[in-house]
Structure formats: C-alpha cells, structure tokens
Scaffold this motif. Structure first.
Motif, PDB file in Angstrom:
ATOM      1  N   GLY A 299      12.063 -27.253 -50.804  1.00  0.00           N
ATOM      2  CA  GLY A 299      12.132 -27.270 -52.216  1.00  0.00           C
ATOM      3  C   GLY A 299      12.285 -26.072 -53.042  1.00  0.00           C
ATOM      4  N   LEU A 300      13.047 -25.998 -53.768  1.00  0.00           N
ATOM      5  CA  LEU A 300      13.213 -24.660 -54.693  1.00  0.00           C
ATOM      6  C   LEU A 300      13.251 -24.998 -56.090  1.00  0.00           C
ATOM      7  N   THR A 301      12.631 -23.713 -56.487  1.00  0.00           N
ATOM      8  CA  THR A 301      12.165 -23.672 -58.084  1.00  0.00           C
ATOM      9  C   THR A 301      13.019 -22.648 -58.951  1.00  0.00           C
ATOM     10  N   THR A 302      13.279 -23.208 -60.188  1.00  0.00           N
ATOM     11  CA  THR A 302      13.840 -22.143 -61.046  1.00  0.00           C
ATOM     12  C   THR A 302      12.568 -21.696 -62.058  1.00  0.00           C
ATOM     13  N   PRO A 330      16.176 -28.986 -54.838  1.00  0.00           N
ATOM     14  CA  PRO A 330      16.107 -27.935 -55.858  1.00  0.00           C
ATOM     15  C   PRO A 330      15.655 -28.599 -57.369  1.00  0.00           C
ATOM     16  N   ASN A 331      14.626 -29.302 -57.273  1.00  0.00           N
ATOM     17  CA  ASN A 331      14.065 -29.878 -58.315  1.00  0.00           C
ATOM     18  C   ASN A 331      12.772 -29.640 -59.165  1.00  0.00           C
ATOM     19  N   TRP A 332      12.691 -28.324 -59.213  1.00  0.00           N
ATOM     20  CA  TRP A 332      11.411 -27.749 -59.966  1.00  0.00           C
ATOM     21  C   TRP A 332      11.423 -26.865 -60.774  1.00  0.00           C
ATOM     22  N   GLY A 378      15.150 -34.759 -65.313  1.00  0.00           N
ATOM     23  CA  GLY A 378      14.640 -35.035 -64.066  1.00  0.00           C
ATOM     24  C   GLY A 378      14.117 -33.550 -63.010  1.00  0.00           C
ATOM     25  N   VAL A 379      13.410 -32.863 -64.042  1.00  0.00           N
ATOM     26  CA  VAL A 379      13.042 -31.516 -63.186  1.00  0.00           C
ATOM     27  C   VAL A 379      11.406 -31.658 -63.533  1.00  0.00           C
ATOM     28  N   THR A 380      10.903 -31.596 -62.182  1.00  0.00           N
ATOM     29  CA  THR A 380       9.390 -31.583 -62.257  1.00  0.00           C
ATOM     30  C   THR A 380       8.787 -30.138 -62.751  1.00  0.00           C
ATOM     31  N   VAL A 381       7.839 -30.227 -63.460  1.00  0.00           N
ATOM     32  CA  VAL A 381       7.080 -29.013 -63.778  1.00  0.00           C
ATOM     33  C   VAL A 381       6.110 -28.576 -62.714  1.00  0.00           C
ATOM     34  N   HIS A 382       6.202 -27.395 -62.314  1.00  0.00           N
ATOM     35  CA  HIS A 382       5.331 -26.842 -61.298  1.00  0.00           C
ATOM     36  C   HIS A 382       4.620 -25.697 -62.008  1.00  0.00           C
TER      37      HIS A 382
END
Length: 584
Positions: A299-302, A330-332, A378-382
């Motif tokens: 999993g990858l985050t921006t 890459p969904n976070w 469609g991006v999950t907040v982390h």
C-alpha cells in the motif's frame, strides 16, 4: 432400484460426515476431488478465521483449494506431482503477517543515500564522528545534500547541536538530520537559506511554518532546530530527485521486500511514500510487480502537509491510482493531525503540566473538507494522530465528511475519549496501533510521572484491548525505523502486546489493563491488516479461495511460554503458494 437408493444414501451420509468435520473449523469443501494440488501442508494451522484451527490445507495455482482436516487434504496429493510439507509438532502454520504503517522505504533509502544516527549516540559523537564522516562521504561522491535520521531527543535535549555547530563542520553542502521519530530535525545555515527561512547574514525571512516550529537562538536568529511541519517544509528543499531517483527507489524496494519477507510480513502499507517529494517509489513498485518480482502486497500513500496546496495534493493522490497493479495499492492520503504525546506535541486534554496543549495542524472544518474530497476520489484518509483531543477532532471529520465504506484510519493513537470508541466502531473507522510501543523501562515509567505528560496519562499510552472491546478494527504497525527501542518483527510485537514488557528491559508490565490475548494479537497482525488494506477477500487468513500467503513458524506462539514468543521466527514465508523466503 432399492440397492441403488441404499448406496446413494450411504454415499450421502459419508459426504455429510466429511463436511461436518471441516465445518468444525468453519470451512466447507466438496467430498469428491477431481484434481491434485501443487502443495499440501500438514500441521497446527491458525487460520485467522475467528481464531479457528485446521490440520491441513491444499494449494493449487497459488490459492487455497482446501482447508480442513488431514484426511481431507490427503485426497489432493498426487504422487510425484504434489509437494507435501509435514509441519506437525514443529511449530505453527499461520497466514502471512501485515504491517499497517511503517517507513521501510525511508529506512532503507537512508542506508544508501543518508546518514544513520544510533538511538544511543550522544551529541558529542554526532558532532565529532557522525557528521564529519557524512561530510567526507558527500564530498567524495559529489553529493548535493547531506541527509540522515536517528538522533534521540531525550539524549540530545540538554546539548542540542546548533546550525553554527554544523556549519563548523560543513557550510557548503546543505545538511538536514531528522530525529528517530522523524518529527524534529537539525539543519545547517545553508539548508535554512535554501528553504527561505533566513538569509546568509542571518536575517530572518520566516518566523513560522504552519504546523511546525522554527527554533530561535537568544540573538533572534534561527538556531537550526525544526519541529513537525517546519522540518518537513525544510526537507522539501533538499536535492530529493538525486537522493531518491527511480534506480535508487527500485534498489530500496528490493531491500525492503527482503526485510519484510524475512520477518514474515506479506502485506505492508507504506506510511509516507512521497517522503522525497516525488513519485519514484510508486513507479518502482509498479515496474517490479509488472516484472513478476513483487512478493508482497504494497500500500502506498500520498502525503498532505499543512503547508502544502491542499487541492493540488488531493489531485495527486487521486492520480496516483495510475500506478496500481496486481500487488500495488496506491489508495491512501497520509496527513498529520498532531505530533507525539511523550515529547509534548500531541494534541491533548487536559493540558500538559506547563499549560500548553500540543501542536494541531488542521481545523476541524479543514479536516472535514479533506476527508470529503479524498473519499470522493476513492482515496482513504490515513491520519497520524496521538493525543485524545486530536483523535476527537479527526473522528468528527471522518463522521461528518467521510464515507464509512472508505475505512478512514487513525494511526498510532495514544489516547481516546471513551465516547469516541463507539463512534469509531459505528462509522467503520479503523486504527493501526503501535502494539510494540506498549512497554517502558522502569526508569522511563518514572520519568513520565515527572511532568512529561498531562495528569492522568502518566501510566497510559497506546490502547489495544479497548479497541477490541468496543468493536473497532485494529491492525498492528511498527512505524520502522521510528522504533523507539522496540522490536520490528511480528513476534516481538506480539509478546509486548500480550505481556506489556520488552524482554531485555525486565521491567514492570506497562498498562496491563490494555493487554490483549495471543489470538487478538495475531488477528491484528493478519486479517485486520488485510481489512485495513481492502484485501480481506483475497488475503489475511487461510481460507479456501484466498491466495496462499502463509508462514511456517518455528514456535507455536499460541501455547509456548509467553516470555518465549519473541523467539519465534519464520522458517519459511510463502506468497501465492511459492516459497519466497527460507531461513538460512
């Protein structure tokens, strides 16, 4: 006709008997098998399906085709074709573990392009040995920046090096060295000049960076100390493309994967994938997977920091999905809510003993807006959050702006208001918790009681049992390399979560009311990480139809003496039915 009926009934009863045995471990399989398996494993198998155990499983084409008793698995064995592993009485067979938040890409990048400062290294060693060696290496290799991480605030706080100390060693190459948590940094004058914080003559250009703190000396000029987002902002002016090129990203990702597989991790969510302010780790991971060489789910985050252009970063986070592949997710969107409680930057209530409340980076309205916009893409907040007041603020934002199905996540979580647990559960808010941090040496326990944390938090830190008790899905993370002296492997993590003690310290158990069971610890390390990463239908447990990601562990960590759990190691790690690590 009667004989035919009797035979059918007999056959049906036989089928029911087999199904009943398999159903006892919560799984079904057909009575008749028309194909052989590639691999059959016998042993004590923790499935991570409600704590159930099995005796055997069969794997074909990288997936489980049978999970149940040994007799049922034998039907899948074809002489000369099926590999059979009998792990009976040798330890435990279990799903591959997951790490819900860490910074392995950063940790390994530093080893190749940066300077490592040891947790116990003193300010004297830092200035006399570590920085001079880094400067020599930079000049020998033609590097355009000196970057590193690892110094310990508690060791450095009384003799904090200044920019002038660093200048005396090197004034013609920018220097930035983060602490072991990554929340504070030390910079030389040239680094501050490049960041636009000061002029070469010391004239101050910026007195503050939103969400951070610039340290100042008695003469009113910057002293080189930076905390929270002031450090992140300053780092963005390093020569990051050289520090972390696509080739370095590929080599880094290869090293990260070897590390993870050796410890038994087959799922990993990278907590800061744009640390070097580029997308090279995204590109590298995609290329490695397309070549067939990625043997973990990544999993990858921006990252969105408080000084950045919010809408631009949100657009980048949505666009990052172009790097998605079979095993790259890459969904976070990673954001910081506050700092850390122990050094005094977590957003807390009641106040710290000296009357301050910590650092908070966003208003509740901004967080609600960020959550809404991210989830719509469609991006999950982390969200990194430590203090109870910070948790309350981001929970409000998730509830009011988010979509429950997006599994917006809280990372680290030092404190929670009791009423927030229910709201987290009701709105499908996930937590990835530092189970490995649930310990303190006796002297550190006493230190916390001497005014470092708010009243009432002296003997508390990272809750675990409360998440389980309140129906909040909690996964485990290590935050590597920010370990704070804790272990990184799943079984070291597990022992601390169960005992509240890190074995070398021989200390009193830490906050025993929040300790969890062995089964809960394994759940947090396996299926709950899969849920956090939206892959629970494919991975995270041993179940028919899922990918065969599993470990052969050299100890039965469900029954061995609790003080020996940390000794457990994977003899082998399998990913999609293939052995991808074997103990030397």
């Amino acid at each position: 006709m009667k004989m035919s009926i009797r035979m059918s009934v007999k056959k049906m009863l036989s089928c029911i008997a087999v199904v009943s045995v398999i159903a006892s471990v919560g799984m079904l399989a057909s009575c008749k098998n028309n194909s052989s398996a590639d691999l059959v494993v016998y042993g004590k198998i923790f499935t991570a399906e409600g704590g159930q155990l099995a005796e055997a499983f069969a794997v074909k084409d990288g997936k489980y085709v049978y999970v149940g008793d040994k007799a049922g698995a034998e039907a899948f064995v074809e002489e000369g074709k099926t590999e059979v592993i009998d792990y009976t009485d040798k330890g435990l067979v279990m799903p591959g573990c997951g790490n819900g938040h860490a910074h392995y890409t950063l940790g390994y990048a530093i080893q190749s392009v940066g300077t490592i400062v040891g947790y116990e290294d003193t300010p004297e060693k830092f200035l006399k040995e570590i920085i001079p060696a880094a400067v020599k290496n930079a000049k020998d290799t033609g590097a355009k920046a000196i970057f590193g991480q690892g110094w310990n605030l508690f060791t450095f706080k009384d003799k904090m090096p200044t920019r002038q100390d660093l200048d005396a060693i090197c004034s013609d190459i920018p220097i930035y060295i983060a602490d072991e948590e990554g929340h504070k940094g030390l910079a030389n004058s040239l680094m501050l000049v490049k960041a636009g914080i000061m002029k070469e003559d010391g004239t101050v250009l910026k007195k503050e960076i939103r969400g951070g703190e610039i340290g100042f000396a008695a003469d009113g000029t910057p002293n080189g100390f930076l905390s929270e987002q002031a450090g992140t902002y300053t780092r963005s002016f390093l020569d990051n493309e050289s520090l972390f090129s696509i080739d370095i990203a590929k080599a880094t990702m290869t090293s990260v994967q070897e590390h993870l597989l050796s410890e038994g991790y087959t799922m990993y969510l990278d907590g800061y994938s744009t640390y070097f302010f580029n997308e090279n780790i995204f590109k590298a991971a995609q290329q490695i997977d397309q070549a067939g060489d990625l043997h973990i789910v990544l999993g990858l985050t921006t990252e969105l920091d408080s000084w950045m252009d919010m809408d631009k970063v949100l657009t980048n986070a949505g666009d990052a999905k172009k790097y998605a592949s079979t095993r790259v997710k890459p969904n976070w969107l990673k954001i910081f809510i506050d700092g850390t409680v122990e050094p005094g930057t977590g957003f807390v209530e009641p106040l710290y003993p000296d009357g301050h409340q910590g650092v908070v980076l966003w208003s509740e309205e901004e967080l609600t807006d960020i959550t809404r916009k991210a989830n719509e893409k469609g991006v999950t907040v982390h969200a990194h959050v430590m203090g109870n007041k910070g948790v309350n603020r981001i929970v409000n934002a998730y509830v009011n702006g988010g979509k429950d199905e997006m599994r917006n996540t809280l990372v680290h979580v030092h404190g929670v208001y009791p009423e927030d647990y229910k709201r987290m559960a009701d709105h499908n808010i996930y937590v990835t918790e530092g189970m490995l941090w649930h310990h303190f040496s006796d002297d550190k326990q006493e230190l916390l009681k001497q005014g470092y944390v708010p009243v009432g938090m002296e003997d508390k830190s990272y809750p675990m049992k409360s998440h389980f008790d309140n129906g909040v899905i909690m996964s485990s993370h290590t935050d590597f390399p920010a370990l704070s002296g804790s272990p990184d492997d799943p079984f070291g993590v597990m022992e601390i979560a169960v005992t509240g003690v890190y074995y070398p310290e021989q200390a009193k158990p830490w906050w025993p009311e929040e300790l969890i069971t062995r089964e809960q610890a394994l759940t947090a390390l396996t299926i709950n990480v899969a849920k956090q990463m939206f892959i629970e239908d494919e991975r995270g447990s041993i179940k028919t139809g899922k990918y065969a990601d599993f470990l052969l562990v050299n100890k039965d960590v469900l029954t061995c003496p609790v003080t020996e759990i940390h000794e457990a190691r994977p003899e082998a790690t399998y990913f999609e039915g293939q052995k991808v690590f074997a103990k030397p």
